[in-house]
Design a protein around this motif. Structure first.
Motif, PDB file in Angstrom:
ATOM      1  N   VAL A 447       0.865  -1.179   0.000  1.00 39.18           N
ATOM      2  CA  VAL A 447       0.000   0.000   0.000  1.00 39.18           C
ATOM      3  C   VAL A 447       0.903   1.231   0.000  1.00 39.18           C
ATOM      4  O   VAL A 447       2.050   1.164   0.444  1.00 39.18           O
ATOM      5  CB  VAL A 447      -0.945   0.044   1.227  1.00 39.18           C
ATOM      6  N   PRO A 448       0.416   2.342  -0.541  1.00 37.90           N
ATOM      7  CA  PRO A 448       1.249   3.545  -0.568  1.00 37.90           C
ATOM      8  C   PRO A 448       1.328   4.245   0.788  1.00 37.90           C
ATOM      9  O   PRO A 448       0.326   4.367   1.490  1.00 37.90           O
ATOM     10  CB  PRO A 448       0.540   4.434  -1.606  1.00 37.90           C
ATOM     11  N   LYS A 449       2.518   4.676   1.111  1.00 37.94           N
ATOM     12  CA  LYS A 449       2.732   5.497   2.300  1.00 37.94           C
ATOM     13  C   LYS A 449       3.369   6.811   1.867  1.00 37.94           C
ATOM     14  O   LYS A 449       4.312   6.828   1.081  1.00 37.94           O
ATOM     15  CB  LYS A 449       3.651   4.786   3.301  1.00 37.94           C
ATOM     16  N   ALA A 450       2.829   7.905   2.381  1.00 43.51           N
ATOM     17  CA  ALA A 450       3.373   9.229   2.064  1.00 43.51           C
ATOM     18  C   ALA A 450       4.215   9.731   3.225  1.00 43.51           C
ATOM     19  O   ALA A 450       3.796   9.665   4.380  1.00 43.51           O
ATOM     20  CB  ALA A 450       2.242  10.209   1.777  1.00 43.51           C
ATOM     21  N   ILE A 451       5.404  10.212   2.894  1.00 41.37           N
ATOM     22  CA  ILE A 451       6.294  10.795   3.898  1.00 41.37           C
ATOM     23  C   ILE A 451       6.495  12.252   3.488  1.00 41.37           C
ATOM     24  O   ILE A 451       6.992  12.534   2.383  1.00 41.37           O
ATOM     25  CB  ILE A 451       7.642  10.049   3.947  1.00 41.37           C
ATOM     26  N   ILE A 452       6.071  13.162   4.340  1.00 48.77           N
ATOM     27  CA  ILE A 452       6.078  14.568   3.948  1.00 48.77           C
ATOM     28  C   ILE A 452       6.772  15.451   4.982  1.00 48.77           C
ATOM     29  O   ILE A 452       6.845  15.120   6.169  1.00 48.77           O
ATOM     30  CB  ILE A 452       4.642  15.103   3.724  1.00 48.77           C
ATOM     31  N   ALA A 453       7.288  16.563   4.480  1.00 47.35           N
ATOM     32  CA  ALA A 453       7.841  17.613   5.336  1.00 47.35           C
ATOM     33  C   ALA A 453       6.973  18.849   5.130  1.00 47.35           C
ATOM     34  O   ALA A 453       6.504  19.100   4.018  1.00 47.35           O
ATOM     35  CB  ALA A 453       9.289  17.904   4.955  1.00 47.35           C
ATOM     36  N   LEU A 454       6.743  19.603   6.196  1.00 49.55           N
ATOM     37  CA  LEU A 454       5.846  20.747   6.127  1.00 49.55           C
ATOM     38  C   LEU A 454       6.589  22.088   6.101  1.00 49.55           C
ATOM     39  O   LEU A 454       7.715  22.191   6.587  1.00 49.55           O
ATOM     40  CB  LEU A 454       4.889  20.735   7.326  1.00 49.55           C
ATOM     41  N   VAL A 455       5.927  23.078   5.546  1.00 55.40           N
ATOM     42  CA  VAL A 455       6.468  24.439   5.544  1.00 55.40           C
ATOM     43  C   VAL A 455       6.549  24.934   6.988  1.00 55.40           C
ATOM     44  O   VAL A 455       7.569  25.477   7.425  1.00 55.40           O
ATOM     45  CB  VAL A 455       5.585  25.378   4.704  1.00 55.40           C
ATOM     46  N   ASP A 456       5.471  24.741   7.722  1.00 55.12           N
ATOM     47  CA  ASP A 456       5.407  25.139   9.136  1.00 55.12           C
ATOM     48  C   ASP A 456       4.948  23.952   9.967  1.00 55.12           C
ATOM     49  O   ASP A 456       3.917  23.335   9.660  1.00 55.12           O
ATOM     50  CB  ASP A 456       4.432  26.311   9.344  1.00 55.12           C
ATOM     51  N   GLU A 457       5.676  23.636  10.979  1.00 58.96           N
ATOM     52  CA  GLU A 457       5.359  22.496  11.829  1.00 58.96           C
ATOM     53  C   GLU A 457       3.962  22.617  12.417  1.00 58.96           C
ATOM     54  O   GLU A 457       3.559  23.677  12.900  1.00 58.96           O
ATOM     55  CB  GLU A 457       6.390  22.384  12.956  1.00 58.96           C
ATOM     56  N   GLY A 458       3.194  21.538  12.330  1.00 58.83           N
ATOM     57  CA  GLY A 458       1.860  21.501  12.912  1.00 58.83           C
ATOM     58  C   GLY A 458       0.785  22.189  12.096  1.00 58.83           C
ATOM     59  O   GLY A 458      -0.347  22.355  12.557  1.00 58.83           O
ATOM     60  N   SER A 459       1.108  22.615  10.869  1.00 60.58           N
ATOM     61  CA  SER A 459       0.144  23.361  10.048  1.00 60.58           C
ATOM     62  C   SER A 459      -0.936  22.483   9.428  1.00 60.58           C
ATOM     63  O   SER A 459      -1.960  22.992   8.947  1.00 60.58           O
ATOM     64  CB  SER A 459       0.875  24.127   8.948  1.00 60.58           C
ATOM     65  N   ILE A 460      -0.739  21.153   9.405  1.00 58.63           N
ATOM     66  CA  ILE A 460      -1.733  20.242   8.843  1.00 58.63           C
ATOM     67  C   ILE A 460      -1.537  18.868   9.478  1.00 58.63           C
ATOM     68  O   ILE A 460      -0.419  18.520   9.889  1.00 58.63           O
ATOM     69  CB  ILE A 460      -1.606  20.150   7.298  1.00 58.63           C
ATOM     70  N   THR A 461      -2.589  18.130   9.601  1.00 54.20           N
ATOM     71  CA  THR A 461      -2.494  16.796  10.209  1.00 54.20           C
ATOM     72  C   THR A 461      -2.407  15.707   9.136  1.00 54.20           C
ATOM     73  O   THR A 461      -2.728  15.939   7.963  1.00 54.20           O
ATOM     74  CB  THR A 461      -3.720  16.500  11.090  1.00 54.20           C
ATOM     75  N   GLU A 462      -2.000  14.530   9.569  1.00 60.18           N
ATOM     76  CA  GLU A 462      -1.915  13.386   8.641  1.00 60.18           C
ATOM     77  C   GLU A 462      -3.276  13.090   8.015  1.00 60.18           C
ATOM     78  O   GLU A 462      -3.372  12.830   6.816  1.00 60.18           O
ATOM     79  CB  GLU A 462      -1.414  12.128   9.386  1.00 60.18           C
TER      80      GLU A 462
END
Length: 506
Positions: A447-462
């Motif tokens: 299954v696909p898993k997405a690994i992401i880095a954010l512009v601002d920490e905590g700005s969006i949830t999984e």
């Protein structure tokens, strides 16, 4: 080392529709289709196909016009498939699981003139702003079949484009694989011989007919052998087990995930499958333990693996029952009329047991990609299809795939290209960096898993990332898990090191 399994086979047909017509003439009362307990003879099916062709002729559609087919598995699917081609038009089977943005691209890129669709998909289709000349739902198609439409035979060349099937590419944009009548006829004749379809067979299909393998290897391939195609709208473990017995199925076809699910059902041991003589599978590797379990549970049933790509209609190799347990990991030998070779990065042929790119050559290799000559030239060189799969040939000509297309994920037989998912993730303003990899899953294989880095920490949830992806992608492409990290590992040139990410999942 070049392996050629070419044999002489007398061609019975020049066009895809000739396959059906020949049986309608020679064995008119033989069963062609079985759907929801209703059997349709070859003669009746061909009559219905002529009604569909006559309708399009009367509406003024001409050779080269593309008609989209967006139906779930049914007798109607096969009727429309043949009918559109009999009228000299090009049929475009469409994945019913695709999201509106994906469909929008396909509709516009292919410039389809009309769409035949399932009413249950209306909500998805209505989200797309595309000007169809014609839209027909299932009920309207059945009314056409019941009507007085008359078909007038026309001249069709075997090199005309019979079908277009879209397959995802590493560029992130789907590519339209153009298949000629000759491509399809050769492929189905090759598979009919390889699977040893007999007129007495009743072949069960619950994998989607909109996929090239389901449509050509199983659907048209079954009819090439004059057998009956037993159609299930979709895979359902309980219904499947019941139907195999009820419909006296002789050949069951599916992806490895289906076999794993069926073997996991406690009541499967209660089924004797007295009529079944073969289990066929493809689209993804079958775990050796699953093959072993099938052989132990059903010692009198043959197991056969199928390998190919949409670009090869699909036809490449097959691993027969006699080698199922002995050649662990192999996808078999080259099919009839087919050549396989392994090449290095410079295109030079490699000797046995050396790993390189798998290349396929034969009359089933596609005409090319629709409106994409550049990509066509990259993958077809001197008649050879460069598959992008890495593999090796042993001394006996058995092919082993040692790696899949770069970074590709196979979820229960469905191909997922990470860049497609990544492009969607990058549409989220809060996402700075994204990479998608495949992780093991007990049912779907991967299954696909997405690994992401954010512009601002905590700005969006999984979960918010997953919810957004659901609006842009087919369900099976949506990340199963999202992990938010500080940054992604990269090499000096800036390329994300996906092998590092995969190793971190262990």
């Amino acid at each position: 080392m070049l392996k050629d399994n070419t044999v002489s086979i007398t061609s019975r047909s020049n066009l895809v529709t000739d396959i059906l017509k020949n049986h309608a003439v020679q064995t008119p009362q033989a069963t062609a289709l079985v759907f929801e307990g209703i059997e349709t003879s070859y003669d009746s099916l061909y009559t219905n196909v002529q009604k569909i062709a006559g309708y399009f002729q009367q509406k003024g559609y001409k050779k080269g016009d593309v008609i989209g087919l967006m139906l779930l598995n049914s007798d109607l699917f096969m009727t429309v498939y043949y009918g559109v081609q009999l009228a000299g038009l090009t049929i475009l089977p469409i994945n019913t699981k695709l999201a509106p943005p994906e469909l929008d691209y396909i509709f516009n890129h292919s410039e389809i003139k009309g769409l035949i669709y399932d009413e249950r998909l209306s909500e998805t289709i209505e989200q797309i702003d595309y000007d169809f000349e014609l839209k027909l739902n299932r009920q309207q198609v059945r009314e056409i079949i019941d009507g007085p439409n008359t078909f007038t035979p026309i001249e069709i060349d075997s090199q005309d484009t019979a079908s277009i099937l879209y397959t995802s590419g590493t560029t992130g944009r789907p590519k339209g694989v153009m298949l000629s009548h000759a491509n399809i006829v050769n492929a189905v004749e090759i598979w009919s011989e390889a699977l040893q379809y007999r007129p007495t067979d009743r072949v069960y299909i619950s994998i989607p007919l909109f996929h090239c393998a389901g449509l050509h290897v199983i659907g048209v391939g079954t009819m090439c052998g004059g057998a009956a195609l037993v159609i299930d709208e979709a895979f359902s473990p309980d219904r499947t087990l019941q139907n195999i017995t009820k419909e006296r199925v002789t050949i069951f076809t599916g992806v490895p995930t289906m076999y794993s699910i069926l073997l996991g059902k406690k009541d499967m041991a209660n089924y004797q499958f007295e009529h079944v003589r073969k289990f066929a599978y493809g689209s993804a590797p079958m775990p050796h333990e699953v093959i072993k379990q099938l052989k132990e549970s059903f010692p009198n049933i043959e197991i056969q693996n199928l390998y190919g790509q949409t670009e090869s209609t699909p036809g490449g190799t097959s691993l027969t029952d006699d080698a199922a347990l002995e050649r662990v990991g192999s996808v078999g030998k080259a099919l009839a009329r087919t050549q396989i070779k392994i090449v290095d990065i410079e295109g030079q042929e490699l000797p046995s047991n050396q790993v390189g790119e798998i290349c396929i050559k034969g009359p089933q290799i596609m005409k090319g990609y629709l409106k994409n000559e550049e990509e066509t030239k990259k993958v077809i060189i001197d008649g050879w299809l460069y598959t992008g799969d890495l593999g090796r040939l042993d001394d006996d000509g058995y092919l082993y795939i040692v790696d899949r297309k770069k970074d590709m994920i196979i979820r229960g037989g469905e191909n997922i290209y990470p860049i497609e998912v990544e492009n969607v993730l990058y549409q989220i303003p809060q996402v700075l960096d994204a990479a998608v990899i495949g992780i093991p899953h007990e049912v779907y294989g991967e299954v696909p898993k997405a690994i992401i880095a954010l512009v601002d920490e905590g700005s969006i949830t999984e979960q918010e990332v997953i919810d957004f992806a659901k609006t842009k992608l087919a369900k099976y492409k949506v990340p199963h898990i999202v992990e938010i990290v500080k940054d992604l590992p990269r090499n000096p040139s800036g390329k994300v090191l996906k092998h590092v990410l995969r190793e971190q999942q262990v």
